[in-house]
Motif scaffolding. Structure first.
Motif, PDB file in Angstrom:
ATOM      1  N   HIS B  38       0.823  -1.212   0.000  1.00 42.24           N
ATOM      2  CA  HIS B  38       0.000   0.000   0.000  1.00 42.24           C
ATOM      3  C   HIS B  38       0.859   1.265   0.000  1.00 42.24           C
ATOM      4  O   HIS B  38       0.564   2.227  -0.709  1.00 42.24           O
ATOM      5  N   ILE B  41       2.084   2.573  -3.316  1.00 43.92           N
ATOM      6  CA  ILE B  41       1.110   3.264  -4.173  1.00 43.92           C
ATOM      7  C   ILE B  41       1.352   4.784  -4.090  1.00 43.92           C
ATOM      8  O   ILE B  41       1.158   5.515  -5.062  1.00 43.92           O
ATOM      9  N   VAL B  44       4.000   5.474  -6.500  1.00 40.54           N
ATOM     10  CA  VAL B  44       3.460   5.392  -7.862  1.00 40.54           C
ATOM     11  C   VAL B  44       2.735   6.701  -8.200  1.00 40.54           C
ATOM     12  O   VAL B  44       2.938   7.287  -9.274  1.00 40.54           O
ATOM     13  N   GLY B  45       1.931   7.157  -7.262  1.00 40.64           N
ATOM     14  CA  GLY B  45       1.176   8.393  -7.492  1.00 40.64           C
ATOM     15  C   GLY B  45       2.097   9.583  -7.667  1.00 40.64           C
ATOM     16  O   GLY B  45       1.884  10.422  -8.559  1.00 40.64           O
ATOM     17  N   SER B  67      -3.021  11.590 -11.414  1.00 43.86           N
ATOM     18  CA  SER B  67      -2.241  10.565 -10.717  1.00 43.86           C
ATOM     19  C   SER B  67      -3.151   9.701  -9.837  1.00 43.86           C
ATOM     20  O   SER B  67      -2.846   8.539  -9.568  1.00 43.86           O
ATOM     21  N   CYS B  71      -3.158   5.626  -9.763  1.00 42.93           N
ATOM     22  CA  CYS B  71      -3.068   4.833  -8.530  1.00 42.93           C
ATOM     23  C   CYS B  71      -4.232   3.861  -8.390  1.00 42.93           C
ATOM     24  O   CYS B  71      -4.049   2.713  -7.998  1.00 42.93           O
ATOM     25  N   GLY B  75      -3.693  -0.025  -8.099  1.00 45.46           N
ATOM     26  CA  GLY B  75      -4.205  -0.711  -6.908  1.00 45.46           C
ATOM     27  C   GLY B  75      -5.164  -1.835  -7.269  1.00 45.46           C
ATOM     28  O   GLY B  75      -5.054  -2.952  -6.765  1.00 45.46           O
ATOM     29  N   SER B 196      -6.422   3.181  -2.749  1.00 51.80           N
ATOM     30  CA  SER B 196      -5.362   3.669  -3.625  1.00 51.80           C
ATOM     31  C   SER B 196      -5.556   5.142  -3.948  1.00 51.80           C
ATOM     32  O   SER B 196      -4.582   5.899  -4.046  1.00 51.80           O
ATOM     33  N   SER B 200      -2.917   8.058  -3.148  1.00 55.81           N
ATOM     34  CA  SER B 200      -2.425   8.979  -4.160  1.00 55.81           C
ATOM     35  C   SER B 200      -2.494  10.419  -3.669  1.00 55.81           C
ATOM     36  O   SER B 200      -1.553  11.199  -3.845  1.00 55.81           O
TER      37      SER B 200
END
Lengths: 236, 291
Positions: B38, B41, B44-45, B67, B71, B75, B196, B200
């Motif tokens: 988690h 994420i 990633v965002g 974004s 995410c 997710g 997610s 983000s």
């Protein structure tokens, strides 16, 4: 000849290596009350769970209203008209009484407000406690809630697993009166009970399960009068 | 005055932890698993925002909003590919898979973006607010306002909407929920999507606060948010909010008054002490194991 609402044909269910249900077949016709009776561990609840898709049979088929539901996901059965009140009631203890009823109407596209009023009219105790957390209800009230919750989806077939379990005799009587009322208003009922006497007294037909097999079948009256049944299940 | 200003930046940091902790706690409550990927994420965002803003030249706010979409997609995809096939596997297998997913996301980011830290765009610029001698950073106020608004919206969603109630039903009794006609798989997917999206948003504010991000950026706030979720009582939504905010305040106060180096140790120390006295966390419910 009435149509079959539910047709269970030759199912076999396993828990790991344990063969819990062996070649079980039976049917429930439209408008009937059918009862499955048998001792603890005979496979009654397992049979019901298989019908509602929580367990799977390795063989045979299960037909509901003419449709094969043997591989249908459990949650899709509610909108097809099946409601299952599981053993131990399994109401949502941390949600309010009203939220529990709303969950019963999860798939409903009807007038939920009116359905709630109907349930409350039938069970004034639930109306008084509608904003209370369900975990605070007594056992009898929880059973009423579980049945009310199932009724919210207007099922064609209502499956009841041990509705009298753990209840005082006066409440058992009320539950059975309620089952009769629901039946009168057109609901088909599949009832599992350890209280064989009560179950046979209201059942059109019944099946006796023993170690995962159907060993006896007949009308409620026939079985209630049978010596075998009296000896094994009715304490006489 | 110094104390007040520390309190406010602690609140702002804590509200970021709370957003991440909400994802942990919701996934735990509904899917009954600890999603250790988690935290990643968030990363990633943050990278998605950088790509949208720096590489594609989109307006900053738009980039940050897009974004969220990335995410949610990542997710939900992770859940479908990595966790769903393990729905009936032992919890330990799922936990190990989650750790694997975490490493996978980190390595993937490293492969694409390299190991160097990248500057995170200052997508919100607000003048500091002066109240007497107290100066509050504008970003802190925005962070706090947005996270509080999200928490209120989430609480209303969970308590008042049909879907929110269904999520609570699944979290309490999966089989019974299924018997009500609720699709458990769909509910889990929605939970991952919400978690997610929150991560983000948290990632964007985290980037705003710390200015730089790298492939491992998500892991520390992820772990702290996990601590916050446990601290508040894992599975409890208000617990995650309170846990996150308290954690942020404790961390900031420890940095200000005790030692920057020791602040993380103090945070985890507080967790240990709380769990010694209240093993289920501040708002945690006693778990009744059902057979």
């Amino acid at each position: 000849m009435r149509n079959n609402m539910l047709k269970v044909d030759n199912i076999n269910v396993y828990y790991g290596k344990i063969h819990a249900i062996k070649d079980v077949s039976f049917e429930v016709k439209e408008g009937e009350i059918v009862s499955l009776i048998g001792a603890n561990g005979a496979g009654k609840s397992t049979t019901l769970k298989t019908i509602s898709g929580l367990l799977r049979s390795k063989t045979g088929s299960i037909e509901f209203c003419g449709e094969d539901i043997g591989k249908t996901e459990s949650y899709k059965l509610v909108s097809k008209g099946m409601a299952h009140v599981p053993e131990g009631r399994r109401i949502f203890l941390q949600m309010t009484v009203q939220e529990n009823l709303e969950m019963g109407a999860y798939t409903s596209d009807g007038d939920i407000q009116k359905d709630l009023e109907d349930i409350y009219a039938r069970f004034p105790r639930l109306a008084e406690r509608k904003n209370q957390i369900a975990g605070t209800l007594s056992g009898g009230e929880q059973q009423m809630l579980a049945m009310g919750r199932a009724m919210m989806s207007h099922p064609k077939l209502l499956i009841l697993d041990e509705p009298s379990m753990g209840l005082a005799p006066i409440l058992v009587q009320r539950i059975f009166d309620l089952i009769k009322e629901l039946h009168k208003s057109g609901t088909t009922i599949l009832l599992v009970e350890q209280n064989a006497e009560m179950a046979l007294s209201i059942a059109d037909r019944a099946y006796v399960l023993e170690s995962g097999r159907v060993v006896l079948t007949g009308t409620g009256k026939e079985l209630a009068a049978s010596d075998e049944i009296k000896k094994a299940y009715l304490g006489g | 005055m110094n104390f007040l200003s520390n309190l406010i930046s602690g609140l702002s940091l804590g509200s970021i932890y709370a957003l991440i902790a909400l994802g942990y706690t919701m996934v735990y409550g509904i899917a009954k698993m600890l999603n250790f990927a988690h935290g990643d994420i968030i990363m990633v965002g943050a990278f998605a925002s950088i790509v949208f803003i720096n590489n594609l030249g989109l307006p900053m706010i738009l980039g940050v909003l897009l974004s969220i979409v990335v995410c949610v997609a990542v997710g939900v995809l992770v859940e479908k590919i990595a966790y769903k096939p393990l729905r009936s596997a032992p919890p330990l297998s799922v936990l190990i898979t989650a750790i694997g997913v975490s490493y996978f996301l980190q390595s993937l980011a490293q492969l694409i973006f390299g190991t160097n830290q990248k500057a995170f765009p200052k997508f919100i610029q607000v003048a500091p607010v002066q109240i007497g001698e107290l100066t509050i950073k504008g970003e802190s106020i925005v962070t706090l306002a947005v996270t509080v608004a999200i928490m209120i919206a989430l609480t209303l969603f969970i308590n008042k909407t049909r879907m929110g109630k269904a999520m609570r039903a699944v979290s309490e009794d999966r089989q019974a929920a299924e018997l009500m006609g609720i699709s458990v798989n769909r509910t889990i997917t929605i939970t991952f999507a919400i978690g997610s999206a929150l991560a983000s948003v948290a990632g964007s504010f985290y980037g705003l606060t710390y200015s730089f991000i790298g492939p491992y950026t998500g892991s520390m706030p992820g772990i702290k948010a996990f601590v916050a979720a446990v601290f508040g009582g894992i599975g409890s939504i208000p617990g995650a909010m309170i846990g996150g905010i308290l954690l942020g305040i404790i961390e900031n106060m420890a940095k200000a008054y005790i030692s920057t180096e020791l602040s993380d140790a103090i945070v985890f120390g507080v967790l240990i002490i709380v769990l010694l006295f209240k093993p289920t966390g501040l708002l945690g419910k006693k778990i009744n194991e059902k057979v």
